[in-house]
Design an enzyme around this catalytic site. Structure first.
Site, PDB file in Angstrom:
ATOM      1  N   LYS A 255       1.411   4.213  -3.114  1.00 12.28           N
ATOM      2  CA  LYS A 255       1.153   5.376  -2.994  1.00 12.28           C
ATOM      3  C   LYS A 255       2.040   6.474  -3.274  1.00 12.28           C
ATOM      4  O   LYS A 255       2.145   7.353  -3.910  1.00 12.28           O
ATOM      5  CB  LYS A 255       0.532   6.018  -1.425  1.00 12.28           C
TER       6      LYS A 255
ATOM      7  N   TYR B 101       0.772  -1.430   0.091  1.00  9.86           N
ATOM      8  CA  TYR B 101       0.217  -0.051   0.112  1.00  9.86           C
ATOM      9  C   TYR B 101       0.955   1.268   0.026  1.00  9.86           C
ATOM     10  O   TYR B 101       0.655   1.999  -0.918  1.00  9.86           O
ATOM     11  CB  TYR B 101      -0.903  -0.016   1.222  1.00  9.86           C
TER      12      TYR B 101
END
Ligand SMILES: NC(=O)C1=CN([C@@H]2O[C@H](COP(=O)(O)OP(=O)(O)OC[C@H]3O[C@@H](n4cnc5c(N)ncnc54)[C@H](O)[C@@H]3O)[C@@H](O)[C@H]2O)C=CC1
Ligand SMILES: CC(C)CCC[C@@H](C)[C@H]1CC[C@H]2[C@@H]3[C@H](O)CC4=CC(=O)CC[C@]4(C)[C@H]3CC[C@]12C
Length: 365
Positions: free
Chosen positions: A163, A159
């Site tokens: 990002k 994750y």
């Protein structure tokens, strides 16, 4: 003479517009953007609440689509003046594969950027995350940091990696000298109406007879920010990108407001306390080594059970490290660059969140 607010009506596109943050951005635009002529809401799963918005004065167009599909994104972006890209796969629990997280968060963002460039959209606001910075894998505290605070950003989890890559793609545009003007907003942990994890904690507390048990020392501080203020910051950034392109283009901004710095659990108790829950223990009741062991056990169980079912509890080595590492921001960059002031005070944010937990926490909604 008609003022410019009446003269030029703008088309906005919000990707992920039916998510937790996206819904607040959509509603905020309708309430606070006078130049809004058409609002396109693009999401993999459209919410039924969109129907009620279609009866208002602004044209609201619901688009069911997938950011990983370039042609679907291009069709939605065509003719939009401003894009707010909040769509993303928020998963730190192992629900989705690393490949899927990458496809949605990185390839999806690439598709949005390319669609803007191809179709001539000039302004793009990207919802990044504090996770682009940290906490890092070494557990270094980030204490009252700002956008320029040196910090060793080391990621391994899919994750934050995704990002960080997506935000980097945004930055590339500036170097490329394209006419597209972008900025990235980095919320810390968002809370407020619609926050699933808050509801999960509430339900867990109800199951445990109105109690939650402290697992993390109260001294570990987390930055949290109210969803209404994050939405407002997006709306304001999108509006000001045109006027202040030279200053804002390619910049990153932490999202902040007046929410107090507290441990993750103590902060949640600001809402769950008034809803009847109690946090037991002034110090963690379970030794840290046992939490580390349980977190590792959860990883093993997730892997063993995968062929049969999806086991994705809140506790895993990554979430434990996050919860156990101080990460707080203290900055006024958004205020200096585009005049951001929080729209909701801490008292308002707290009251709104409590009312929401009370109204929906125990129900299946
Ligand atoms: N929740 C938090 O505390 C934080 C969230 N963020 C970022 O904010 C953004 C929004 O997050 P949340 O609202 O919390 O998550 P969410 O899961 O509630 O909303 C994300 C939305 O994106 C949509 N979406 C997912 N995959 C898609 C795809 N392939 N195509 C089109 N739409 C897709 C989902 O259907 C959902 O409506 C994300 O980019 C996330 O990384 C950043 C910092 C903190
Ligand atoms: C007792 C347990 C160990 C407590 C577990 C709490 C965790 C589930 C949450 C602690 C910190 C949260 C993350 C943080 O707020 C930053 C985030 C930013 C994002 O961009 C997405 C959400 C999140 C990763 C958030 C997720 C839940 C926590 C890990």
């Amino acid at each position: 003479m008609a003022d410019s607010a009446q003269a030029q009506k703008l088309v906005y596109l919000v990707t992920g517009g039916c998510g937790f943050l996206g819904e607040h951005v959509v509603r905020m635009l309708l309430q606070r953007e006078p130049r809004l002529g058409e609002l396109r809401v693009f999401d993999l799963h459209l919410g039924p609440w969109l129907e009620e918005l279609k009866t208002g004065p602004v044209r609201v167009t619901a688009i069911q689509g997938d950011v990983t599909q370039a042609h679907e994104v291009a069709a939605a972006v065509a003719g939009a003046h401003v894009v707010i890209h909040t769509a993303g796969l928020v998963d730190v629990f192992g629900r989705a594969s690393p490949k899927t997280i990458h496809e949605v968060n990185v390839q999806g963002t690439r598709n949005v950027i390319e669609a803007c460039v191809q179709t001539g959209t000039r302004f793009l606001v990207y919802t990044s995350s504090m996770e682009v910075v940290g906490p890092n894998t070494k557990g270094h505290p980030f204490y009252r940091g700002n956008e320029d605070t040196p910090y060793e950003a080391v990621h391994r989890h899919p994750y934050p990696c995704s990002k960080a890559l997506a935000e980097w793609l945004m930055g590339l545009l500036v170097c490329g000298g394209l006419p597209l003007v972008t900025c990235a907003l980095r919320p810390t942990g968002i809370y407020g109406e619609g926050h699933q994890i808050m509801r999960d904690f509430y339900r867990q507390g109800l199951r445990l007879g109105g109690r939650l048990f402290r697992a993390i020392p109260a001294s570990v501080e987390h930055g949290r920010v109210y969803v209404g203020n994050v939405a407002w910051m997006h709306v304001l950034a999108a509006r000001e990108l045109e006027r202040r392109a030279a200053r804002m283009g390619g910049q990153v901004y932490f999202c902040y407001d007046g929410s107090p710095y507290k441990s993750y659990e103590d902060f949640n108790m600001e809402f769950l306390g008034p809803c009847g829950l109690r946090l037991v223990g002034t110090r963690p009741l379970v030794p840290y080594w046992l939490l580390v062991f349980l977190a590792a056990l959860n990883v093993l169980l997730q892997w063993l059970l995968r062929p049969l079912l999806l086991y994705a509890p809140l506790l895993n080595p990554y979430t434990l490290a996050m919860a156990n590492t101080t990460f707080t921001v203290s900055t006024d960059k958004a205020q200096r660059h585009f005049g951001y002031e929080p729209l909701f005070s801490w008292e308002d944010s707290r009251t709104r969140t409590i009312l929401w937990v009370q109204a929906t926490g125990g129900s299946a909604q």
